[in-house]
Design an enzyme around this catalytic site. Structure first.
Site, PDB file in Angstrom:
ATOM      1  N   ASP A  38       0.865  -1.199   0.000  1.00 48.99           N
ATOM      2  CA  ASP A  38       0.000   0.000   0.000  1.00 48.99           C
ATOM      3  C   ASP A  38       0.886   1.229   0.000  1.00 48.99           C
ATOM      4  O   ASP A  38       2.049   1.154   0.394  1.00 48.99           O
ATOM      5  CB  ASP A  38      -0.903  -0.038   1.248  1.00 48.99           C
ATOM      6  CG  ASP A  38      -2.149   0.845   1.122  1.00 48.99           C
ATOM      7  OD1 ASP A  38      -2.006   2.024   0.742  1.00 48.99           O
ATOM      8  OD2 ASP A  38      -3.245   0.345   1.412  1.00 48.99           O
ATOM      9  N   ASP A  68       3.259   1.887  -4.501  1.00 45.87           N
ATOM     10  CA  ASP A  68       2.318   2.664  -5.318  1.00 45.87           C
ATOM     11  C   ASP A  68       2.043   1.808  -6.543  1.00 45.87           C
ATOM     12  O   ASP A  68       2.961   1.547  -7.342  1.00 45.87           O
ATOM     13  CB  ASP A  68       2.972   4.001  -5.698  1.00 45.87           C
ATOM     14  CG  ASP A  68       2.062   4.851  -6.580  1.00 45.87           C
ATOM     15  OD1 ASP A  68       1.095   4.304  -7.155  1.00 45.87           O
ATOM     16  OD2 ASP A  68       2.340   6.055  -6.709  1.00 45.87           O
ATOM     17  N   VAL A  69       0.808   1.366  -6.718  1.00 45.85           N
ATOM     18  CA  VAL A  69       0.520   0.399  -7.785  1.00 45.85           C
ATOM     19  C   VAL A  69       0.686   0.982  -9.188  1.00 45.85           C
ATOM     20  O   VAL A  69       0.657   0.239 -10.174  1.00 45.85           O
ATOM     21  CB  VAL A  69      -0.892  -0.223  -7.648  1.00 45.85           C
ATOM     22  CG1 VAL A  69      -1.002  -1.041  -6.375  1.00 45.85           C
ATOM     23  CG2 VAL A  69      -1.995   0.834  -7.735  1.00 45.85           C
ATOM     24  N   TYR A 159     -14.590   6.275 -13.484  1.00 48.15           N
ATOM     25  CA  TYR A 159     -14.563   5.102 -12.588  1.00 48.15           C
ATOM     26  C   TYR A 159     -15.205   3.896 -13.288  1.00 48.15           C
ATOM     27  O   TYR A 159     -14.657   2.786 -13.257  1.00 48.15           O
ATOM     28  CB  TYR A 159     -15.308   5.445 -11.286  1.00 48.15           C
ATOM     29  CG  TYR A 159     -15.232   4.381 -10.207  1.00 48.15           C
ATOM     30  CD1 TYR A 159     -14.058   4.163  -9.488  1.00 48.15           C
ATOM     31  CD2 TYR A 159     -16.344   3.603  -9.887  1.00 48.15           C
ATOM     32  CE1 TYR A 159     -13.991   3.202  -8.477  1.00 48.15           C
ATOM     33  CE2 TYR A 159     -16.298   2.644  -8.881  1.00 48.15           C
ATOM     34  CZ  TYR A 159     -15.117   2.453  -8.180  1.00 48.15           C
ATOM     35  OH  TYR A 159     -15.054   1.504  -7.188  1.00 48.15           O
ATOM     36  N   LYS A 163     -13.454   0.293 -14.095  1.00 46.77           N
ATOM     37  CA  LYS A 163     -13.912  -0.980 -13.519  1.00 46.77           C
ATOM     38  C   LYS A 163     -14.430  -1.933 -14.601  1.00 46.77           C
ATOM     39  O   LYS A 163     -14.340  -3.163 -14.452  1.00 46.77           O
ATOM     40  CB  LYS A 163     -14.970  -0.711 -12.444  1.00 46.77           C
ATOM     41  CG  LYS A 163     -14.413   0.018 -11.220  1.00 46.77           C
ATOM     42  CD  LYS A 163     -13.280  -0.758 -10.545  1.00 46.77           C
ATOM     43  CE  LYS A 163     -12.805  -0.126  -9.262  1.00 46.77           C
ATOM     44  NZ  LYS A 163     -11.728  -0.887  -8.600  1.00 46.77           N
ATOM     45  N   THR A 194     -16.828   1.668   3.654  1.00 48.73           N
ATOM     46  CA  THR A 194     -15.418   2.012   3.880  1.00 48.73           C
ATOM     47  C   THR A 194     -15.309   3.538   3.764  1.00 48.73           C
ATOM     48  O   THR A 194     -16.289   4.210   3.449  1.00 48.73           O
ATOM     49  CB  THR A 194     -14.492   1.376   2.822  1.00 48.73           C
ATOM     50  OG1 THR A 194     -14.737   2.011   1.555  1.00 48.73           O
ATOM     51  CG2 THR A 194     -14.708  -0.123   2.695  1.00 48.73           C
ATOM     52  N   THR A 197     -16.865   5.223   0.778  1.00 50.63           N
ATOM     53  CA  THR A 197     -18.297   5.555   0.690  1.00 50.63           C
ATOM     54  C   THR A 197     -18.779   6.446   1.835  1.00 50.63           C
ATOM     55  O   THR A 197     -19.910   6.916   1.809  1.00 50.63           O
ATOM     56  CB  THR A 197     -19.150   4.274   0.655  1.00 50.63           C
ATOM     57  OG1 THR A 197     -18.797   3.445   1.769  1.00 50.63           O
ATOM     58  CG2 THR A 197     -18.955   3.513  -0.631  1.00 50.63           C
TER      59      THR A 197
HETATM   60  P1  NAP Z   1     -10.225   2.595   0.701  1.00 51.88           P
HETATM   61  O1  NAP Z   1     -10.860   2.385   2.022  1.00 51.88           O
HETATM   62  O2  NAP Z   1     -10.018   3.970   0.181  1.00 51.88           O
HETATM   63  O3  NAP Z   1      -8.847   1.794   0.699  1.00 51.88           O
HETATM   64  C1  NAP Z   1      -8.029   1.798  -0.435  1.00 51.88           C
HETATM   65  C2  NAP Z   1      -6.591   1.647  -0.020  1.00 51.88           C
HETATM   66  O4  NAP Z   1      -5.794   1.656  -1.223  1.00 51.88           O
HETATM   67  C3  NAP Z   1      -6.101   2.842   0.835  1.00 51.88           C
HETATM   68  O5  NAP Z   1      -5.203   2.409   1.840  1.00 51.88           O
HETATM   69  C4  NAP Z   1      -5.412   3.703  -0.191  1.00 51.88           C
HETATM   70  O6  NAP Z   1      -4.456   4.603   0.342  1.00 51.88           O
HETATM   71  C5  NAP Z   1      -4.766   2.634  -1.059  1.00 51.88           C
HETATM   72  N1  NAP Z   1      -4.309   3.179  -2.333  1.00 51.88           N
HETATM   73  C6  NAP Z   1      -4.818   4.206  -3.043  1.00 51.88           C
HETATM   74  N2  NAP Z   1      -4.070   4.449  -4.114  1.00 51.88           N
HETATM   75  C7  NAP Z   1      -3.057   3.554  -4.085  1.00 51.88           C
HETATM   76  C8  NAP Z   1      -1.949   3.325  -4.922  1.00 51.88           C
HETATM   77  N3  NAP Z   1      -1.694   4.088  -5.988  1.00 51.88           N
HETATM   78  N4  NAP Z   1      -1.108   2.315  -4.598  1.00 51.88           N
HETATM   79  C9  NAP Z   1      -1.324   1.543  -3.505  1.00 51.88           C
HETATM   80  N5  NAP Z   1      -2.348   1.734  -2.673  1.00 51.88           N
HETATM   81  C10 NAP Z   1      -3.209   2.739  -2.959  1.00 51.88           C
HETATM   82  O7  NAP Z   1     -11.087   1.875  -0.458  1.00 51.88           O
HETATM   83  P2  NAP Z   1     -11.971   0.538  -0.407  1.00 51.88           P
HETATM   84  O8  NAP Z   1     -13.386   0.946  -0.314  1.00 51.88           O
HETATM   85  O9  NAP Z   1     -11.402  -0.432   0.521  1.00 51.88           O
HETATM   86  O10 NAP Z   1     -11.738   0.037  -1.909  1.00 51.88           O
HETATM   87  C11 NAP Z   1     -10.869  -1.044  -2.241  1.00 51.88           C
HETATM   88  C12 NAP Z   1     -11.259  -1.529  -3.634  1.00 51.88           C
HETATM   89  O11 NAP Z   1     -12.630  -1.910  -3.643  1.00 51.88           O
HETATM   90  C13 NAP Z   1     -11.093  -0.459  -4.723  1.00 51.88           C
HETATM   91  O12 NAP Z   1     -10.574  -1.031  -5.891  1.00 51.88           O
HETATM   92  C14 NAP Z   1     -12.523   0.005  -4.942  1.00 51.88           C
HETATM   93  O13 NAP Z   1     -12.720   0.567  -6.226  1.00 51.88           O
HETATM   94  C15 NAP Z   1     -13.276  -1.293  -4.741  1.00 51.88           C
HETATM   95  N6  NAP Z   1     -14.687  -1.083  -4.468  1.00 51.88           N
HETATM   96  C16 NAP Z   1     -15.086  -0.448  -3.319  1.00 51.88           C
HETATM   97  C17 NAP Z   1     -16.440  -0.247  -3.086  1.00 51.88           C
HETATM   98  C18 NAP Z   1     -16.950   0.435  -1.856  1.00 51.88           C
HETATM   99  O14 NAP Z   1     -18.175   0.685  -1.793  1.00 51.88           O
HETATM  100  N7  NAP Z   1     -16.139   0.724  -0.866  1.00 51.88           N
HETATM  101  C19 NAP Z   1     -17.372  -0.678  -4.040  1.00 51.88           C
HETATM  102  C20 NAP Z   1     -16.935  -1.303  -5.199  1.00 51.88           C
HETATM  103  C21 NAP Z   1     -15.593  -1.511  -5.400  1.00 51.88           C
HETATM  104  P3  NAP Z   1      -4.804   6.215   0.376  1.00 51.88           P
HETATM  105  O15 NAP Z   1      -5.988   6.372   1.269  1.00 51.88           O
HETATM  106  O16 NAP Z   1      -3.566   6.846   0.920  1.00 51.88           O
HETATM  107  O17 NAP Z   1      -5.135   6.642  -1.024  1.00 51.88           O
END
Ligand code: NAP
Length: 257
Positions: A38, A68-69, A159, A163, A194, A197
């Site tokens: 991360d 950083d991905v 987005y 996706k 999370t 949202t």
């Molecule tokens: P989150 O709580 O924001 O967690 C994402 C994590 O990824 C954070 O620690 C973030 O760090 C890190 N990150 C961001 N950019 C990065 C990069 N360039 N390299 C490495 N790490 C990075 O999000 P989440 O809700 O868990 O989402 C995780 C996945 O689920 C995502 O792909 C999202 O699109 C998908 N998803 C989520 C939902 C939802 O409702 N939550 C729904 C559908 C799909 P920073 O905070 O420092 O950026």
């Protein structure tokens, strides 16, 4: 009951926060050693870093790699870190960002930033892991897409673009890697509670969110643990014949009237 991932090693991008953190913790409880990859080690939602929680509270080992991905070298280093535990068996391409937007105002920089994280990061994360998995005789790759990869929404075109790309990338990778013993699947969450949202899009906890929640057949938003449970199934031998699948995880909303 036997642990479902006993003896496995998983690399989880974005594993410090939200869905990735729940996946990491759940996989560790099921016997996998974990590389948390991360850009931050402090969870967005607060608390102890994921790898420290795993080391303290489960019988599994864990390490953190600053990754950083969008940087292929970082992804390679994350996969390399898994060698300490025996080599990557499971790759979770989870890191992603969300942005609401007016399509007419999206700049090239905005587009590039989101696509670099959400698409390029998944592509080269899969590639880095697959190189090791091919040499090792197989593995499981799981990509985090979204219901936004199944349906188009005008308020977040970039987005959806990202996706949708992850969904088709998953199908293509399943075809490319299946004969190497590597399964590739995607998860398509609806609204999961999370920081994405509660803060980035501000739906959970709002009046609009409550109305939306009532439209979901299961009558609730999802939790990171729901995502972790789906990922656990796909990563485990229980899903040995599941390949190129898009698992929709939205309480039934997408496929109902
Ligand atoms: P989150 O709580 O924001 O967690 C994402 C994590 O990824 C954070 O620690 C973030 O760090 C890190 N990150 C961001 N950019 C990065 C990069 N360039 N390299 C490495 N790490 C990075 O999000 P989440 O809700 O868990 O989402 C995780 C996945 O689920 C995502 O792909 C999202 O699109 C998908 N998803 C989520 C939902 C939802 O409702 N939550 C729904 C559908 C799909 P920073 O905070 O420092 O950026």
């Amino acid at each position: 009951m036997d642990q479902l991932l006993s003896g496995s090693v998983a690399v989880i991008t974005g594993g410090s926060s939200g869905n990735g953190r729940a996946i990491a913790r759940t996989f560790a409880e099921e016997g996998a050693d974990i590389v948390v990859a991360d850009i931050r080690d402090a969870p967005r939602e607060g608390g102890t870093p994921t790898h420290e929680v795993i080391a303290a509270e489960t019988g599994s080992e864990a390490t953190f790699v600053k990754c950083d991905v969008t940087e292929t070298d970082d992804l390679e280093a994350s996969v390399e870190a898994a060698e300490e535990f025996g080599g990557v068996d499971i790759m979770i391409n989870n890191a992603g960002i969300f942005r609401g937007e007016n399509f007419l105002e999206v700049s090239e920089d905005d587009y590039d930033q989101l696509m670099d994280i959400n698409v390029k990061g998944v592509f080269f994360g899969a590639q880095a892991a697959a190189k090791r998995m091919v040499a090792n005789g197989g593995g499981s790759i799981i990509n985090l897409s979204s219901v936004a990869g199944l349906e188009g929404t005008g308020e977040y075109v970039t987005y959806c673009t990202s996706k949708g790309a992850v969904r088709l990338m998953t199908y293509a990778l399943a075809d490319a890697l299946g004969s190497e013993g590597i399964r590739v699947n995607s998860i398509h969450p609806g609204v999961i509670e999370t920081m994405m949202t509660t803060d980035d899009v501000e739906i959970v906890g709002t009046e609009e969110g409550e109305m939306y929640e009532q439209m979901i057949p299961s009558q609730r938003f999802g939790t990171p643990q729901d995502v972790a449970n789906a990922a656990l199934f796909l990563a485990s031998d229980l899903a040995d014949y599941v390949n190129g699948e898009s698992l929709v995880l939205d309480g039934g909303l997408t496929n109902t009237g």
